[in-house]
Enzyme design. Structure first.
Site, PDB file in Angstrom:
ATOM      1  N   ASP A  98       0.800  -1.230   0.000  1.00  0.00           N
ATOM      2  CA  ASP A  98       0.000   0.000   0.000  1.00  0.00           C
ATOM      3  C   ASP A  98       0.827   1.272   0.000  1.00  0.00           C
ATOM      4  OD1 ASP A  98       1.059  -0.001   2.532  1.00  0.00           O
ATOM      5  OD2 ASP A  98      -0.794  -0.578   3.530  1.00  0.00           O
ATOM      6  N   GLU A 120       0.127  -8.923  -1.333  1.00  0.00           N
ATOM      7  CA  GLU A 120      -0.516  -8.378  -0.122  1.00  0.00           C
ATOM      8  C   GLU A 120      -1.726  -7.523  -0.521  1.00  0.00           C
ATOM      9  OE1 GLU A 120       0.778  -5.362   3.080  1.00  0.00           O
ATOM     10  OE2 GLU A 120       1.636  -7.218   3.817  1.00  0.00           O
ATOM     11  N   GLU A 134      -2.389   5.146   2.638  1.00  0.00           N
ATOM     12  CA  GLU A 134      -2.256   3.725   2.287  1.00  0.00           C
ATOM     13  C   GLU A 134      -3.580   3.069   1.910  1.00  0.00           C
ATOM     14  OE1 GLU A 134      -0.697   5.161   4.836  1.00  0.00           O
ATOM     15  OE2 GLU A 134       1.444   4.801   4.472  1.00  0.00           O
ATOM     16  N   HIS A 211       5.436   5.539  13.611  1.00  0.00           N
ATOM     17  CA  HIS A 211       5.859   6.538  12.620  1.00  0.00           C
ATOM     18  C   HIS A 211       4.793   6.878  11.594  1.00  0.00           C
ATOM     19  CE1 HIS A 211       6.742   2.677  10.564  1.00  0.00           C
ATOM     20  NE2 HIS A 211       6.215   3.341   9.543  1.00  0.00           N
ATOM     21  N   ARG A 213       2.033   8.314   9.204  1.00  0.00           N
ATOM     22  CA  ARG A 213       1.715   9.688   8.848  1.00  0.00           C
ATOM     23  C   ARG A 213       0.553  10.239   9.676  1.00  0.00           C
ATOM     24  NH1 ARG A 213       3.792  11.786   3.960  1.00  0.00           N
ATOM     25  NH2 ARG A 213       4.687   9.745   3.600  1.00  0.00           N
ATOM     26  N   HIS A 244      12.064   5.850  13.397  1.00  0.00           N
ATOM     27  CA  HIS A 244      12.087   6.011  11.934  1.00  0.00           C
ATOM     28  C   HIS A 244      12.912   7.246  11.557  1.00  0.00           C
ATOM     29  CE1 HIS A 244      10.389   6.703   7.886  1.00  0.00           C
ATOM     30  NE2 HIS A 244       9.752   5.546   7.953  1.00  0.00           N
TER      31      HIS A 244
END
Ligand code: UD1
Length: 381
Positions: A98, A120, A134, A211, A213, A244
């Site tokens: 994604d 996936e 995503e 991490h 968004r 990250h």
């Protein structure tokens, strides 16, 4: 006989981990010519994975910019990949999951009328903005793809509900479980010197990653406050947070946790260190998708630092709980696991709802079948 030219395309750390076993499996078949293309949407974090799995990309688009925007990732990928596809003319591209790399690479292949296999496929939250971007990346990839490799039967059901032809969906398990079979070892010595320097004896380790968004800003601050509350309350707990490289993540984590001696803020770990750290942890707290799939296989309880998950299988199996992004709730759920052995034991059971280590094998088998190079379909996971 002309070889089947298959081009796996990936660009971020998690995609690379999950595509690596598939690249290996493609290489095992003499009738296939794999051409590995990386966008390098991530640079250092991708290269770490390529090193561990000893993958040398044939094509590297090197698109990453510091503090890149979604638009920059999209425009640079589309532009650079189009020329590559024009030149290489693969029989099929394989995209993963994604990320922006996944969706934009699918779009580039569609423009060249090259068939697309989506690895996936079928994970959904049904919330357009969470995870952002995503959820739409995977949905739009699903609309463009010709073959859909769904890890689980519930992922398959999501695709059927969207009108995808049942014959083009293969339930394969998740390739991340294939990857884990080579990484976790009892006598493993961490390659990260930061990690080797942390005294773990007598400590219950909570491994953290966060991490996403949509968690940047206030939610990540809440998560950090909860971590401080937990280490204040328990003397025998130490937290290892692999931070990250995104500067927005690092600023918050170091500002709020940097002075807590029981919290070790370390650089992102390579995949083998991470898998083995999880194996030695008491609890995992994360907003990552991959860790939600990996930790249950190791029998480690996971508190998911999100409001929802597209991976309900381990929640149903009881090893994963949604902790949300509120300080009090996260602290309460972690405390329950740290205080109550019965509760802990209920969650700490090894389950494998995501795969059996043979996903890559099924995917390659399905591709050969679709190109008329095998007579039978693979058995479903
Ligand atoms: C991306 C994916 C997300 C995946 C995550 C895993 C999208 C939209 N999101 O999010 O689905 O879960 O990767 O990490 O594709 N950076 C570096 N060096 C690196 C990696 C990142 O400096 O090796 C910094 C860069 O400054 C970059 C920032 O991190 O600007 C964010 O990276 P980006 O790929 O834009 O988004 P992620 O949040 O990593």
């Amino acid at each position: 006989m002309k070889k089947l030219k298959i081009m796996p395309i990936f660009g971020t750390r998690p995609d690379a981990v999950k595509m690596a076993p598939l690249v290996r499996e493609l290489e095992r078949h003499p009738e296939i010519k794999p051409v590995v293309c990386v966008t390098a949407q991530h640079r250092q974090m991708l290269d770490q994975v390529l090193d561990i799995f000893r993958i040398k990309p044939d094509i590297d688009l090197d698109i990453m910019l510091q503090k890149q925007t979604l638009e920059q990732v999209a425009a640079r990928t589309l532009d650079r990949l189009s020329d590559v596809l024009e030149k290489e003319k693969p029989d099929m591209v394989l995209v993963h999951g994604d990320t922006s790399t996944c969706f934009i690479s699918s779009l580039a292949a569609f423009y060249k009328k090259i068939p697309i296999g989506h690895v996936e496929a079928g994970l959904r939250t049904f919330d357009k903005y969470s995870p952002f971007p995503e959820e739409m990346n995977r949905k739009l990839t699903g609309a463009l793809a010709d073959l859909h490799f769904a890890p689980t039967s519930s992922n398959r059901a999501n695709l059927l509900n969207e009108g995808i032809c049942p014959d083009k969906i293969y339930t394969t398990g998740n390739t991340v479980i294939d990857a884990m079979q080579t990484t976790v070892m009892d006598d493993y010595v961490f390659s990260s010197s930061e990690l080797r320097g942390i005294p773990l004896e007598g400590k219950r380790v909570i491994t953290v990653t966060a991490h996403r968004r949509e968690n940047l800003g206030h939610p990540l601050e809440q998560i950090c406050h909860a971590i401080n509350d937990i280490t204040d309350r328990y003397d025998d707990v130490c937290v290892i947070y692999a931070v990250h490289l995104n500067p927005a993540v690092r600023e918050t984590a170091f500002r709020l946790l940097g002075s807590n001696p029981e919290v070790h803020l370390i650089d992102p770990l390579d995949v083998q260190d991470m898998h083995n750290l999880m194996a030695r942890s008491y609890i995992i707290m994360t907003d990552s998708g991959g860790l939600q799939e990996e930790a249950p296989a190791l029998g480690k309880p996971v508190l998911v630092l999100r409001k929802e998950t597209e991976r309900p299988e381990a929640v149903e199996a009881g090893t994963v709980r949604l902790a949300g992004i509120e300080r009090e709730n996260i602290t309460a759920l972690a405390s329950q696991l740290l205080d109550d052995q019965t509760e802990y034991d209920k969650m700490a059971r090894a389950v494998n709802p995501y795969g059996d280590g043979r996903a890559s094998e099924r995917i390659v088998h399905a591709i050969l079948y679709e190109f008329g190079m095998r007579n039978d379909k693979p058995a479903e996971f």
